[in-house]
Design a protein around this motif. Sequence first.
Motif, PDB file in Angstrom:
ATOM      1  N   VAL A 214       0.824  -1.205   0.000  1.00 24.91           N
ATOM      2  CA  VAL A 214       0.000   0.000   0.000  1.00 24.91           C
ATOM      3  C   VAL A 214       0.860   1.258   0.000  1.00 24.91           C
ATOM      4  O   VAL A 214       0.561   2.247  -0.687  1.00 24.91           O
ATOM      5  N   ALA A 215       2.008   1.209   0.755  1.00 22.26           N
ATOM      6  CA  ALA A 215       2.864   2.386   0.858  1.00 22.26           C
ATOM      7  C   ALA A 215       3.482   2.777  -0.468  1.00 22.26           C
ATOM      8  O   ALA A 215       3.764   3.953  -0.711  1.00 22.26           O
ATOM      9  N   THR A 216       3.706   1.782  -1.357  1.00 18.77           N
ATOM     10  CA  THR A 216       4.337   2.083  -2.638  1.00 18.77           C
ATOM     11  C   THR A 216       3.311   2.431  -3.709  1.00 18.77           C
ATOM     12  O   THR A 216       3.658   3.047  -4.713  1.00 18.77           O
ATOM     13  N   LEU A 217       2.073   2.029  -3.548  1.00 17.56           N
ATOM     14  CA  LEU A 217       1.092   2.209  -4.614  1.00 17.56           C
ATOM     15  C   LEU A 217      -0.063   3.137  -4.247  1.00 17.56           C
ATOM     16  O   LEU A 217      -0.720   3.683  -5.132  1.00 17.56           O
ATOM     17  N   ALA A 218      -0.331   3.284  -2.959  1.00 20.52           N
ATOM     18  CA  ALA A 218      -1.543   4.011  -2.568  1.00 20.52           C
ATOM     19  C   ALA A 218      -1.215   5.349  -1.924  1.00 20.52           C
ATOM     20  O   ALA A 218      -0.074   5.691  -1.709  1.00 20.52           O
ATOM     21  N   SER A 219      -2.227   6.082  -1.624  1.00 24.78           N
ATOM     22  CA  SER A 219      -2.074   7.416  -1.044  1.00 24.78           C
ATOM     23  C   SER A 219      -1.990   7.332   0.472  1.00 24.78           C
ATOM     24  O   SER A 219      -2.162   6.269   1.076  1.00 24.78           O
ATOM     25  N   SER A 220      -1.768   8.475   1.116  1.00 25.85           N
ATOM     26  CA  SER A 220      -1.664   8.518   2.572  1.00 25.85           C
ATOM     27  C   SER A 220      -2.988   8.150   3.241  1.00 25.85           C
ATOM     28  O   SER A 220      -3.010   7.664   4.374  1.00 25.85           O
ATOM     29  N   ALA A 221      -4.090   8.333   2.549  1.00 27.35           N
ATOM     30  CA  ALA A 221      -5.387   7.972   3.126  1.00 27.35           C
ATOM     31  C   ALA A 221      -5.497   6.479   3.337  1.00 27.35           C
ATOM     32  O   ALA A 221      -6.016   6.022   4.360  1.00 27.35           O
TER      33      ALA A 221
ATOM     34  N   THR B 193      -2.941   4.458   3.763  1.00 25.33           N
ATOM     35  CA  THR B 193      -2.009   4.127   4.838  1.00 25.33           C
ATOM     36  C   THR B 193      -2.668   4.339   6.189  1.00 25.33           C
ATOM     37  O   THR B 193      -2.517   3.525   7.112  1.00 25.33           O
ATOM     38  N   ALA B 194      -3.415   5.450   6.342  1.00 28.25           N
ATOM     39  CA  ALA B 194      -4.117   5.718   7.598  1.00 28.25           C
ATOM     40  C   ALA B 194      -5.142   4.629   7.893  1.00 28.25           C
ATOM     41  O   ALA B 194      -5.327   4.232   9.047  1.00 28.25           O
ATOM     42  N   ALA B 195      -5.806   4.118   6.847  1.00 31.37           N
ATOM     43  CA  ALA B 195      -6.793   3.053   7.058  1.00 31.37           C
ATOM     44  C   ALA B 195      -6.127   1.784   7.576  1.00 31.37           C
ATOM     45  O   ALA B 195      -6.665   1.100   8.454  1.00 31.37           O
ATOM     46  N   VAL B 196      -4.922   1.477   7.038  1.00 33.82           N
ATOM     47  CA  VAL B 196      -4.203   0.289   7.509  1.00 33.82           C
ATOM     48  C   VAL B 196      -3.797   0.455   8.966  1.00 33.82           C
ATOM     49  O   VAL B 196      -3.898  -0.474   9.762  1.00 33.82           O
ATOM     50  N   GLU B 197      -3.336   1.672   9.326  1.00 33.88           N
ATOM     51  CA  GLU B 197      -2.948   1.922  10.716  1.00 33.88           C
ATOM     52  C   GLU B 197      -4.144   1.762  11.649  1.00 33.88           C
ATOM     53  O   GLU B 197      -3.996   1.259  12.770  1.00 33.88           O
ATOM     54  N   ARG B 198      -5.332   2.146  11.215  1.00 32.99           N
ATOM     55  CA  ARG B 198      -6.526   1.941  12.044  1.00 32.99           C
ATOM     56  C   ARG B 198      -6.780   0.460  12.258  1.00 32.99           C
ATOM     57  O   ARG B 198      -7.223   0.037  13.332  1.00 32.99           O
ATOM     58  N   ARG B 199      -6.502  -0.341  11.216  1.00 37.72           N
ATOM     59  CA  ARG B 199      -6.681  -1.788  11.374  1.00 37.72           C
ATOM     60  C   ARG B 199      -5.729  -2.338  12.435  1.00 37.72           C
ATOM     61  O   ARG B 199      -6.089  -3.211  13.225  1.00 37.72           O
ATOM     62  N   PHE B 200      -4.485  -1.838  12.426  1.00 38.91           N
ATOM     63  CA  PHE B 200      -3.533  -2.295  13.436  1.00 38.91           C
ATOM     64  C   PHE B 200      -4.021  -1.909  14.833  1.00 38.91           C
ATOM     65  O   PHE B 200      -3.906  -2.697  15.785  1.00 38.91           O
ATOM     66  N   ARG B 201      -4.553  -0.707  14.984  1.00 35.40           N
ATOM     67  CA  ARG B 201      -5.038  -0.287  16.298  1.00 35.40           C
ATOM     68  C   ARG B 201      -6.198  -1.158  16.757  1.00 35.40           C
ATOM     69  O   ARG B 201      -6.313  -1.493  17.932  1.00 35.40           O
TER      70      ARG B 201
ATOM     71  N   HIS C 184       8.366   1.544   7.056  1.00 36.10           N
ATOM     72  CA  HIS C 184       7.941   2.719   6.302  1.00 36.10           C
ATOM     73  C   HIS C 184       9.155   3.506   5.801  1.00 36.10           C
ATOM     74  O   HIS C 184       9.178   3.980   4.662  1.00 36.10           O
ATOM     75  N   GLY C 185      10.176   3.643   6.663  1.00 35.95           N
ATOM     76  CA  GLY C 185      11.374   4.354   6.246  1.00 35.95           C
ATOM     77  C   GLY C 185      12.087   3.674   5.094  1.00 35.95           C
ATOM     78  O   GLY C 185      12.573   4.334   4.164  1.00 35.95           O
TER      79      GLY C 185
END
Length: 307
Positions: A87-94, A96-104, A138-139
């Motif tokens: 997702v980080a290489t192909l998608a937008s920051s939005a 990425t935020a959705a994936v982080e919500r899944r982790f939470r 991510h880095g």
Amino acid sequence: MRITHPSAAERGVQVETTNAPVLAGETFLGTERGASGPSLRAKVPVRADDGGVVGMVAVGVLESSIAEDRDHALAGLLPWGIGALIVATLASSALTAAVERRFRRADAVAAENAQMSRTTAALREQSHEFGTRLHVIHGLVSRGDAAAALDYIEDVVPVRSAGGGSAGGEPVAEATMHAVRAELLDLGAQAEFDLALQGDLDEGAVSVVTNLCRNAAEAGATRVRCVLLDEEGRLRGAVEDDGPGIDPRVAGRIFGQGFSTKDDRTGFGRGYGLDLVRRTVTSRGGTVEVGPSPLGGARFAFEMERV
């Protein structure tokens, strides 16, 4: 005398651990080695109608069971980590935020399923470590080092891979510096690095560095300096800060599991970062020491084998 126990052979025999404080009316919560092995335990007194203590009830979770649950949780989260790379290489920051919500949400489920407060605190520390690993990943992806990112994931949890190694340099070390700087900025501190490495950082070294830097910032430091160097096949390092320092009265206990001088505003427990540092360093034949820092705060120095 023990009245009941999961093992029939232990019933009716003298309890091995020290229980005088519980029989005196106090509650115990901590780590002990019993008949079944090292475990996290809780003990409460049993009182008669007149209030006198007539016995106690003890429950516990084996440390080996906690470690197995941790490994299972990390393995379950691995597909999400790989998905985050894509997702980080192909998608937008939005996205990425959705994936982080899944982790939470995954972290919340893990906390709800915990049966003891100490087990919940241990799982929280593992979740924090996983968040650090995501910063490193991510880095690496941001630098375009996809191969190095895959190598790092395989170092955390071995997986089948048909790809090769990194294209040179120390991408994990650079990604770790990026992650630590970002996290410390959120805590109101500046991170400085002085690296003289002959190879990249492995998962254990990343865990030691991130936990020591995070501990310094959470203790109130505004400036944190990390020095790492390779010397005869061993990794030597130091993390020093300008914070309040370590009280000599508690210096001998700061590496103990569950011990912390900081307030727990989360309700999930503290005191696992330095314990994780100690276990990681000692498992690789190393040592970790604490003392005063030239910056005015605390200085943690460590050395351990390279892997």
